[in-house]
Enzyme design. Structure first.
Site, PDB file in Angstrom:
ATOM      1  N   GLY A   1       1.668  43.933  70.267  1.00  0.00           N
ATOM      2  CA  GLY A   1       0.350  43.318  70.404  1.00  0.00           C
ATOM      3  C   GLY A   1       0.027  42.845  71.809  1.00  0.00           C
ATOM      4  O   GLY A   1      -0.887  42.040  72.008  1.00  0.00           O
TER       5      GLY A   1
ATOM      6  N   GLU B   1      -0.172  47.894  81.001  1.00  0.00           N
ATOM      7  CA  GLU B   1       1.026  48.686  81.320  1.00  0.00           C
ATOM      8  C   GLU B   1       1.428  48.542  82.787  1.00  0.00           C
ATOM      9  O   GLU B   1       1.730  49.520  83.479  1.00  0.00           O
ATOM     10  CB  GLU B   1       0.777  50.170  80.989  1.00  0.00           C
ATOM     11  CG  GLU B   1       0.361  50.444  79.554  1.00  0.00           C
ATOM     12  CD  GLU B   1       1.492  50.307  78.525  1.00  0.00           C
ATOM     13  OE1 GLU B   1       2.602  49.884  78.893  1.00  0.00           O
ATOM     14  OE2 GLU B   1       1.236  50.606  77.353  1.00  0.00           O
TER      15      GLU B   1
END
Ligand code: ZN
Length: 203
Positions: free
Chosen positions: A17, A87
């Site tokens: 999450g 990311e």
């Protein structure tokens, strides 16, 4: 009153999450009329070109960039209040350079919300995350649910025997496992590998 730049880091394994939390944070800021922009590394080719898509399909427009310096250049051109970086561990920048870039952004009163994997599939920490965690104002370690036993997951287990560090994928390639289940599977894998080698030797 001028807003101060802060660093908010969401880390953890895959399916924990992280991206959803990043999105939620930016969404809150958008409602407060912050001028925001979101970025993700060009190497992440999983989803739609422009959007950050979390595993539960919440979408946010994100620009793909190859280098974190591009974000600094973008921030200098636009008067931003906050930026989102998904990311972050996949950027090719040197970790110390990342700190410099982040400090520059915060000096401009820009809040940085980052999401990134803490460890690779071999549970080796990702350098960028390791470097930015201590300087964060807010740090959250998220947990997925272990695919084998239902405890909190700890690592992202790669199902294939591919050894390259960066292998973009989703549930097709990875599953979240707790420490015990991860170690068990890695031991099994090691045993099978040794057996194969023995067979190859004609034993
Ligand atoms: Zn487990």
């Amino acid at each position: 009153m001028k807003k101060q730049g802060r660093l908010i880091v969401h880390t953890g394994s895959m399916f924990s999450g992280k991206t959803t939390s990043l999105w939620r944070e930016l969404y809150r800021m958008r409602i407060a009329n912050y001028k925001i922009a979101a970025f993700k590394p060009a190497v992440d080719n999983r989803d739609d070109e422009k959007k950050i898509v979390s595993h539960d399909n919440l979408e946010l427009d994100a620009m793909k960039v190859t280098d974190l310096n591009e974000i600094l250049a973008y921030a200098d051109k636009h008067e931003l209040d906050a930026i989102g970086i998904d990311e972050v561990q996949f950027f090719p920048n040197d970790p110390t350079e990342v700190i410099d870039i982040f400090n520059e952004l915060m000096k401009r009163n820009i809040t940085i919300v980052c999401s990134g994997l803490d460890m690779d599939f071999k549970t080796r920490p990702f350098e960028i995350i390791k470097e930015i965690m201590p300087i964060a104002d807010e740090l959250t370690k998220h947990h997925a649910i272990c695919a084998s036993c239902g405890e909190d997951a700890w690592a992202s287990y790669r199902k294939s025997s591919d050894e390259s560090r960066i292998q973009i994928g989703s549930k097709d390639k990875y599953e979240p496992l707790c420490r015990e289940c991860y170690n068990e599977k890695m031991n099994e894998r090691e045993k099978t590998k040794n057996q194969i080698t023995m067979e190859e030797l004609g034993d």
